[in-house]
Every structure is written in C-alpha cells, then in structure tokens.
Design an enzyme around this catalytic site. Sequence first.
Site, PDB file in Angstrom:
ATOM      1  N   CYS A 141      -4.422  -1.635  -2.066  1.00 25.60           N
ATOM      2  CA  CYS A 141      -4.626  -0.203  -2.265  1.00 25.60           C
ATOM      3  C   CYS A 141      -5.568  -0.048  -3.454  1.00 25.60           C
ATOM      4  O   CYS A 141      -5.236  -0.471  -4.566  1.00 25.60           O
ATOM      5  CB  CYS A 141      -3.274   0.445  -2.567  1.00 25.60           C
ATOM      6  SG  CYS A 141      -3.390   2.178  -3.017  1.00 25.60           S
ATOM      7  N   ASN A 142      -6.731   0.513  -3.208  1.00 29.71           N
ATOM      8  CA  ASN A 142      -7.684   0.689  -4.307  1.00 29.71           C
ATOM      9  C   ASN A 142      -7.132   1.639  -5.367  1.00 29.71           C
ATOM     10  O   ASN A 142      -7.289   1.409  -6.559  1.00 29.71           O
ATOM     11  CB  ASN A 142      -9.002   1.284  -3.776  1.00 29.71           C
ATOM     12  CG  ASN A 142      -9.787   0.300  -2.953  1.00 29.71           C
ATOM     13  OD1 ASN A 142     -10.677  -0.374  -3.445  1.00 29.71           O
ATOM     14  ND2 ASN A 142      -9.462   0.192  -1.674  1.00 29.71           N
ATOM     15  N   THR A 143      -6.494   2.710  -4.892  1.00 30.79           N
ATOM     16  CA  THR A 143      -5.997   3.735  -5.815  1.00 30.79           C
ATOM     17  C   THR A 143      -4.992   3.126  -6.792  1.00 30.79           C
ATOM     18  O   THR A 143      -5.073   3.344  -8.005  1.00 30.79           O
ATOM     19  CB  THR A 143      -5.333   4.878  -5.010  1.00 30.79           C
ATOM     20  OG1 THR A 143      -6.217   5.266  -3.971  1.00 30.79           O
ATOM     21  CG2 THR A 143      -5.011   6.057  -5.881  1.00 30.79           C
ATOM     22  N   CYS A 179     -11.286   2.551   0.077  1.00 31.15           N
ATOM     23  CA  CYS A 179      -9.874   2.838   0.326  1.00 31.15           C
ATOM     24  C   CYS A 179      -9.504   1.984   1.532  1.00 31.15           C
ATOM     25  O   CYS A 179     -10.250   1.953   2.524  1.00 31.15           O
ATOM     26  CB  CYS A 179      -9.689   4.321   0.645  1.00 31.15           C
ATOM     27  SG  CYS A 179      -8.043   4.708   1.303  1.00 31.15           S
ATOM     28  N   THR A 180      -8.387   1.306   1.439  1.00 33.20           N
ATOM     29  CA  THR A 180      -8.048   0.346   2.507  1.00 33.20           C
ATOM     30  C   THR A 180      -7.688   1.032   3.827  1.00 33.20           C
ATOM     31  O   THR A 180      -7.611   0.378   4.856  1.00 33.20           O
ATOM     32  CB  THR A 180      -6.894  -0.563   2.050  1.00 33.20           C
ATOM     33  OG1 THR A 180      -5.805   0.264   1.602  1.00 33.20           O
ATOM     34  CG2 THR A 180      -7.339  -1.483   0.925  1.00 33.20           C
ATOM     35  N   HIS A 181      -7.460   2.343   3.800  1.00 38.38           N
ATOM     36  CA  HIS A 181      -7.236   3.059   5.061  1.00 38.38           C
ATOM     37  C   HIS A 181      -8.523   3.164   5.883  1.00 38.38           C
ATOM     38  O   HIS A 181      -8.464   3.290   7.107  1.00 38.38           O
ATOM     39  CB  HIS A 181      -6.732   4.482   4.793  1.00 38.38           C
ATOM     40  CG  HIS A 181      -5.261   4.567   4.542  1.00 38.38           C
ATOM     41  ND1 HIS A 181      -4.692   4.190   3.348  1.00 38.38           N
ATOM     42  CD2 HIS A 181      -4.244   4.971   5.340  1.00 38.38           C
ATOM     43  CE1 HIS A 181      -3.384   4.385   3.416  1.00 38.38           C
ATOM     44  NE2 HIS A 181      -3.086   4.856   4.611  1.00 38.38           N
ATOM     45  N   TYR A 219      -1.320   8.488  -2.215  1.00 38.73           N
ATOM     46  CA  TYR A 219      -1.421   8.108  -3.624  1.00 38.73           C
ATOM     47  C   TYR A 219      -2.623   8.754  -4.324  1.00 38.73           C
ATOM     48  O   TYR A 219      -2.672   8.807  -5.546  1.00 38.73           O
ATOM     49  CB  TYR A 219      -1.584   6.581  -3.731  1.00 38.73           C
ATOM     50  CG  TYR A 219      -0.283   5.808  -3.885  1.00 38.73           C
ATOM     51  CD1 TYR A 219       0.960   6.423  -3.766  1.00 38.73           C
ATOM     52  CD2 TYR A 219      -0.324   4.438  -4.167  1.00 38.73           C
ATOM     53  CE1 TYR A 219       2.132   5.697  -3.913  1.00 38.73           C
ATOM     54  CE2 TYR A 219       0.842   3.702  -4.318  1.00 38.73           C
ATOM     55  CZ  TYR A 219       2.068   4.332  -4.201  1.00 38.73           C
ATOM     56  OH  TYR A 219       3.221   3.611  -4.352  1.00 38.73           O
ATOM     57  N   GLY A 220      -3.605   9.195  -3.523  1.00 41.39           N
ATOM     58  CA  GLY A 220      -4.897   9.612  -4.089  1.00 41.39           C
ATOM     59  C   GLY A 220      -4.850  10.828  -4.996  1.00 41.39           C
ATOM     60  O   GLY A 220      -5.851  11.169  -5.615  1.00 41.39           O
ATOM     61  N   ASP A 236       0.862  -1.191   0.000  1.00 44.28           N
ATOM     62  CA  ASP A 236       0.000   0.000   0.000  1.00 44.28           C
ATOM     63  C   ASP A 236       0.898   1.241   0.000  1.00 44.28           C
ATOM     64  O   ASP A 236       2.123   1.132   0.180  1.00 44.28           O
ATOM     65  CB  ASP A 236      -0.926  -0.004   1.227  1.00 44.28           C
ATOM     66  CG  ASP A 236      -1.941   1.136   1.211  1.00 44.28           C
ATOM     67  OD1 ASP A 236      -2.338   1.573   0.119  1.00 44.28           O
ATOM     68  OD2 ASP A 236      -2.343   1.598   2.298  1.00 44.28           O
ATOM     69  N   SER A 237       0.266   2.400  -0.120  1.00 41.99           N
ATOM     70  CA  SER A 237       1.022   3.660  -0.010  1.00 41.99           C
ATOM     71  C   SER A 237       1.438   3.900   1.437  1.00 41.99           C
ATOM     72  O   SER A 237       2.411   4.584   1.708  1.00 41.99           O
ATOM     73  CB  SER A 237       0.144   4.826  -0.463  1.00 41.99           C
ATOM     74  OG  SER A 237      -1.023   4.881   0.347  1.00 41.99           O
ATOM     75  N   GLU A 277      -4.104   7.370   9.207  1.00 42.32           N
ATOM     76  CA  GLU A 277      -2.684   7.168   9.556  1.00 42.32           C
ATOM     77  C   GLU A 277      -2.395   7.759  10.939  1.00 42.32           C
ATOM     78  O   GLU A 277      -1.715   7.147  11.744  1.00 42.32           O
ATOM     79  CB  GLU A 277      -1.773   7.845   8.525  1.00 42.32           C
ATOM     80  CG  GLU A 277      -1.827   7.242   7.148  1.00 42.32           C
ATOM     81  CD  GLU A 277      -0.652   6.332   6.820  1.00 42.32           C
ATOM     82  OE1 GLU A 277       0.461   6.600   7.269  1.00 42.32           O
ATOM     83  OE2 GLU A 277      -0.870   5.335   6.090  1.00 42.32           O
TER      84      GLU A 277
HETATM   85  N1  DGL Z   1      -4.929   2.917   0.926  1.00 43.58           N
HETATM   86  C1  DGL Z   1      -5.027   3.460  -0.354  1.00 43.58           C
HETATM   87  C2  DGL Z   1      -6.258   3.091  -1.124  1.00 43.58           C
HETATM   88  O1  DGL Z   1      -6.832   2.066  -0.865  1.00 43.58           O
HETATM   89  C3  DGL Z   1      -4.337   4.739  -0.720  1.00 43.58           C
HETATM   90  C4  DGL Z   1      -4.574   5.975   0.072  1.00 43.58           C
HETATM   91  C5  DGL Z   1      -3.690   7.102  -0.420  1.00 43.58           C
HETATM   92  O2  DGL Z   1      -2.467   6.944  -0.404  1.00 43.58           O
HETATM   93  O3  DGL Z   1      -4.233   8.152  -0.839  1.00 43.58           O
HETATM   94  O4  DGL Z   1      -6.659   3.762  -2.036  1.00 43.58           O
END
Ligand code: DGL
Length: 262
Positions: A71-73, A180-182, A39-40, A7-8, A149
């Site tokens: 990471c979805n992004t 988003c996995t966060h 990453y978004g 992930d990011s 985070e």
């Molecule tokens: N956890 C990530 C996702 O699922 C990325 C979040 C990010 O870095 O903006 O998209």
Amino acid sequence: MNILIFDSGMGGLSVYQEIKRRLPQATYTYVFDNGAFPYGELPPSTLVDRVVAIIKDRVAARDIDLVVIACNTASTVVLPPLREQLSIPVVGVVPAIKPAASASKVGVIGLLATPATVSRPYTDELISRFAEHCKVLRVGSTRLVEIAEDKLRGIPAPLGELAQILSPFKGAVDQLILGCTHFPLLREEICAVLEEAVSVIDSGAAIANRVVSLLEGSTLKEQGAHQVYCTLADKNCLALHSYLEQQALSAPQVISLTLPDA
Ligand code: DGL
C-alpha cells in the site's frame, strides 16, 4: 516461508500476484484493513497506529518471515515505526518515479495515486531526488480506488468517469505512474482510456524482485494454506469471496483486535 501482504483493501492483490508468480512455493497471508478503508484520506497517526497493531498481531499469529506493505499510502508513513517493532524484513511500496522520470522523452510524467500519497513529503522527496528534470502532474483519487474494488466484485469500471479522472494526463505525459496498488487492477481500462502511447508503470515487479532477493538462501518450509484476514465482516467483504477463491486464497477471517478508530 510465510509472506504477509498487507493493504487497506484488495489493491495488495496486484502485488500478491507478482510475488506469487516468482515464489509459487511460499505460503501467503493476505491481510486487509477494510474497517478503515479507504486509507487515502486518513491522518498519518491513525494509519500508523492501526497498521502497526494489525501487522504485529498477524506476525505473531502466523509465524511470518517477511512483511510486504503493499500500500503506497501506508508506506509513506508506517515503514520506520513498523521496522522498529519487528525483527523480520519489511518491504514497502514506492511509486515508480525514478524509472518513469528516466524513461520520459517529453519531460512530463503523471503520478496517479491516493490524495494522501500525492501530497505527502515522502513523495516530494522522491520527486526532488529522481525527477528534478521533469514536470510531474499529480492526480489523487479515492474514487478510482473504489472503482478498482468494485471491479473485483463484478461491477464494470465506468469508462466515462475514468476518462474524467485521467483527463489531466491526456496528451500531456508519456509515462504514467500507478502510485496506488489498487490501480494495476484497472490497467486495461486505464490504457484503453488513455489511448495514446503512454507507458503505464507500477511497482509490482520491483517489489517481487526485492522480496526474492531478501528471501534468497532462506530455508524452504513446507507450504501451508494461504489465509486471508480482514478487520470488518460486511457485505462488500462477502462479495469478494469468489475473486479471492480465483486467486487461490481463502475467505477472509475477521481479526479480533481492538484498534484505534478510523
Ligand atoms: N492500495 C492503497 C495504496 O496503494 C490504498 C488505497 C486506499 O485505501 O485509499 O495506496
């Protein structure tokens, strides 16, 4: 078996927790690109170049059997180029649009993800395939990624700000997709803010099922030490050590690799 989860940042840990529950005997390699976090808001080409380089490097270094892009992004753009370069299975994350749309009684569902994920053609395609009969309210928030985070570093989520971010969904949707996995890391706070009967859905369990089925029948290697790698050593990274330790993970080691600038 050695499973690499990427992930990011720390969002992939929500996926790691689900997979580890199902496969406690595996060895885990957690890799995060904090040098380009978040990453978004990154252009797709930068994402592809960085993720492909990082994953190829770690797969070679750690004798990896399967890669999870948690990471979805990143999954919206990197899966085809990455699969082209690797001979092991690569599992991506897809926002749970299909189950949310089929469970919705009011015909209005929410998608909470990063600004990139809510606006990518990949997401438009998923919506037109699986949620044509629904109205999909999309909210893209980088701030929520940062709040997640911070929570792992011991800073409580500001509920007022969370309520503001989630306000378009209040009273409008009966299903909310955490794309988003966060965001599963903030599940309690999100549910507390939404109050009403909204089902909050993420993709963690579905990914774990996919990983289990892909590894079925593989020979069990002796379990090795779980390792964590990142792309930048900074104070934010240091502040994560105790959370990583609680997850049975090591302190992050910095990968020495020249990467395209974020
Ligand atoms: N956890 C990530 C996702 O699922 C990325 C979040 C990010 O870095 O903006 O998209």
